[in-house]
Design a protein around this motif. Structure first.
Motif, short mmCIF file in Angstrom:
data_model
loop_
_atom_site.label_atom_id
_atom_site.label_comp_id
_atom_site.label_asym_id
_atom_site.label_seq_id
_atom_site.Cartn_x
_atom_site.Cartn_y
_atom_site.Cartn_z
N ASN A 170 0.58 15.18 -8.64
CA ASN A 170 1.03 16.09 -9.69
C ASN A 170 1.70 17.35 -9.15
O ASN A 170 1.99 18.27 -9.92
N LEU A 171 1.92 17.42 -7.83
CA LEU A 171 2.71 18.53 -7.29
C LEU A 171 4.08 18.60 -7.94
O LEU A 171 4.63 19.69 -8.16
N LEU A 172 4.63 17.42 -8.25
CA LEU A 172 5.94 17.36 -8.91
C LEU A 172 5.81 16.95 -10.38
O LEU A 172 6.77 16.50 -10.99
N GLY A 173 4.59 17.07 -10.91
CA GLY A 173 4.40 16.77 -12.34
C GLY A 173 4.49 15.31 -12.69
O GLY A 173 5.04 14.97 -13.74
N THR A 174 3.98 14.42 -11.84
CA THR A 174 4.09 12.98 -12.10
C THR A 174 3.40 12.59 -13.39
O THR A 174 3.97 11.84 -14.21
N LEU A 178 1.10 20.79 -12.33
CA LEU A 178 0.07 21.10 -11.35
C LEU A 178 -1.01 22.02 -11.92
O LEU A 178 -2.20 21.84 -11.63
N GLN A 179 -0.62 22.99 -12.72
CA GLN A 179 -1.62 23.90 -13.29
C GLN A 179 -2.61 23.13 -14.17
O GLN A 179 -3.82 23.34 -14.10
N SER A 180 -2.10 22.21 -14.99
CA SER A 180 -2.98 21.41 -15.84
C SER A 180 -3.88 20.51 -15.01
O SER A 180 -5.04 20.29 -15.36
N ILE A 183 -6.68 22.76 -13.43
CA ILE A 183 -7.64 23.10 -14.48
C ILE A 183 -8.42 21.87 -14.91
O ILE A 183 -9.64 21.93 -15.16
N GLY A 184 -7.74 20.72 -14.94
CA GLY A 184 -8.42 19.47 -15.31
C GLY A 184 -9.50 19.09 -14.32
O GLY A 184 -10.58 18.62 -14.71
N ALA A 185 -9.22 19.27 -13.03
CA ALA A 185 -10.22 18.94 -12.01
C ALA A 185 -11.45 19.83 -12.16
O ALA A 185 -12.59 19.36 -12.13
N ALA A 186 -11.22 21.14 -12.32
CA ALA A 186 -12.35 22.07 -12.46
C ALA A 186 -13.09 21.84 -13.77
O ALA A 186 -14.34 21.80 -13.79
N SER A 187 -12.36 21.67 -14.86
CA SER A 187 -12.99 21.48 -16.16
C SER A 187 -13.74 20.16 -16.23
O SER A 187 -14.82 20.08 -16.84
N GLY A 188 -13.18 19.13 -15.62
CA GLY A 188 -13.85 17.83 -15.63
C GLY A 188 -15.21 17.90 -14.95
O GLY A 188 -16.20 17.36 -15.45
N TYR A 189 -15.24 18.56 -13.81
CA TYR A 189 -16.51 18.67 -13.09
C TYR A 189 -17.50 19.55 -13.86
O TYR A 189 -18.65 19.17 -14.07
N LEU A 190 -17.04 20.72 -14.28
CA LEU A 190 -17.96 21.68 -14.89
C LEU A 190 -18.47 21.22 -16.25
O LEU A 190 -19.59 21.56 -16.64
N SER A 191 -17.68 20.45 -16.98
CA SER A 191 -18.12 20.01 -18.31
C SER A 191 -19.33 19.10 -18.20
O SER A 191 -20.34 19.31 -18.88
N LEU A 192 -19.27 18.07 -17.35
CA LEU A 192 -20.42 17.18 -17.20
C LEU A 192 -21.55 17.85 -16.43
O LEU A 192 -22.73 17.55 -16.66
N TRP A 193 -21.22 18.74 -15.51
CA TRP A 193 -22.25 19.51 -14.80
C TRP A 193 -23.07 20.32 -15.80
O TRP A 193 -24.30 20.40 -15.71
N SER A 194 -22.40 20.92 -16.78
CA SER A 194 -23.09 21.71 -17.80
C SER A 194 -23.97 20.82 -18.66
O SER A 194 -25.11 21.19 -19.00
N LEU A 216 -15.01 12.43 -13.28
CA LEU A 216 -14.28 13.09 -14.37
C LEU A 216 -13.36 14.18 -13.81
O LEU A 216 -12.26 14.40 -14.34
N ALA A 217 -13.78 14.85 -12.74
CA ALA A 217 -12.90 15.82 -12.09
C ALA A 217 -11.64 15.14 -11.55
O ALA A 217 -10.54 15.66 -11.67
N ALA A 218 -11.83 13.95 -10.95
CA ALA A 218 -10.68 13.20 -10.43
C ALA A 218 -9.74 12.80 -11.57
O ALA A 218 -8.51 12.92 -11.45
N LEU A 219 -10.30 12.35 -12.69
CA LEU A 219 -9.46 11.99 -13.83
C LEU A 219 -8.72 13.21 -14.38
O LEU A 219 -7.55 13.11 -14.78
N GLY A 220 -9.40 14.36 -14.37
CA GLY A 220 -8.73 15.58 -14.80
C GLY A 220 -7.59 15.96 -13.87
O GLY A 220 -6.55 16.46 -14.31
N ALA A 221 -7.78 15.72 -12.56
CA ALA A 221 -6.73 16.02 -11.59
C ALA A 221 -5.53 15.11 -11.79
O ALA A 221 -4.38 15.51 -11.56
N TRP A 222 -5.76 13.87 -12.17
CA TRP A 222 -4.66 12.93 -12.38
C TRP A 222 -3.95 13.14 -13.72
O TRP A 222 -2.72 13.08 -13.79
N LEU A 223 -4.74 13.35 -14.77
CA LEU A 223 -4.18 13.31 -16.12
C LEU A 223 -4.00 14.68 -16.75
O LEU A 223 -3.35 14.79 -17.80
N GLY A 224 -4.58 15.72 -16.14
CA GLY A 224 -4.50 17.05 -16.72
C GLY A 224 -5.65 17.32 -17.68
O GLY A 224 -6.27 16.39 -18.21
#
Length: 286
Positions: A170-174, A178-180, A183-194, A216-224
């Motif tokens: 996603n460096l080139l927005g595949t 990249l911002q999404s 955020i997706g990687a962090a949110s994915g991890y923290l949501s299930l962690w919570s 879920l963090a990995a899926l957030g990194a791939w899909l936003g």
């Protein structure tokens, strides 16, 4: 016209080529599914022995490459002709050529799933980096699904590289900007962690494993991050339906743990292929 150019320009031929590649990768995924948990168990035992100050016991060297695949019943080494995806299992009638012990139908099943999903991915995305990235994601999700079914584990050796690969793609927005993705990687991890800690503090029990957070963090990194609500919703629905079915039909006890990784993986694939229309439909229902 060169064959390579024909493959890139003909969607059907490209899909068939990727399907054949998927069959080969599926054969390797069987090795990963079978050996990676054994390698993890070996490493844990060695580490525990070192902490106790004991001399580590000798073990046969085991990796994804060595030793050569063999029959678990008689030790017969699998020859090249006996290792052709799908065809070898059919020709051998699902039995070892040496001892005639049954070969699990899971092996051709994994190969078939990998081949079909690879072909569909290629047809869906067309020739380019999105197809290559999506196939890599799909292959990893297949391996994680079957490993979690077997062992209730989601190995870091797959989930963590998968997370970083998603960010790199996603460096080139595949698949997302990249911002999404970050955020997706962090949110994915923290949501299930919570959810994990809320459940544990309330009930004193662990409702899921850390591997689920990382997946879920990995899926957030791939899909936003935009695909996370859909992924969580779909995985929860799938898990609830399957869990209730097992309890009612198979008389499975409620205390028996159910792996959540396969439902996250299935939801991630649905979001990968149809995330935007499914999200629009979901928001429309609300």
């Amino acid at each position: 016209m060169p064959a390579a150019l024909t493959v890139t320009q003909d969607p059907t031929l490209f899909a068939v080529t990727c399907g054949l590649l998927g069959l080969l990768v599926g054969s390797f995924l069987n090795v990963v599914i079978h050996r990676l948990p054994k390698m993890m168990d070996r490493d844990w035992r060695l580490h525990c022995a070192e902490l106790r100050g004991e001399e580590a016991a000798e073990h046969e060297h085991l990796s994804l490459a060595t030793p050569r695949s063999r029959c678990p019943a008689c030790g017969h080494g699998i020859t090249a002709m006996e290792n052709i995806p799908l065809l070898s299992w059919l020709f051998l009638h699902g039995r070892c050529s040496a001892c005639q012990q049954p070969i699990s139908p899971r092996y051709p099943l994994v190969e078939a799933i990998s081949g079909l999903l690879s072909a569909f991915t290629a047809f869906h995305f067309g020739f380019g980096w999105p197809a290559a990235g999506a196939m890599l994601l799909v292959w990893c999700l297949i391996a994680l699904t079957f490993i979690d079914f077997d062992t209730l584990l989601l190995p870091d050796a797959i989930t963590l590289p998968l997370l970083w690969a998603g960010l790199l793609f996603n460096l080139l927005g595949t698949f997302a900007d990249l911002q999404s993705a970050v955020i997706g990687a962090a949110s994915g991890y923290l949501s299930l962690w919570s959810v994990y800690w809320a459940f544990k503090l309330t009930t004193g029990k662990e409702g899921m494993g850390y591997g689920d957070f990382k997946l879920l963090a990995a899926l957030g990194a791939w899909l936003g991050w935009q695909m996370l609500p859909l992924t969580i919703l779909l995985s929860s629905l799938l898990g609830a339906v399957v869990g209730l079915t097992l309890i009612v039909v198979a008389k499975r006890g409620r205390s028996v743990p159910i792996p959540f990784g396969p439902y996250l993986a299935a939801a991630g694939m649905l979001a990968l292929f149809w995330g935007k229309p499914l999200t629009r439909a979901y928001i429309g229902l609300l």
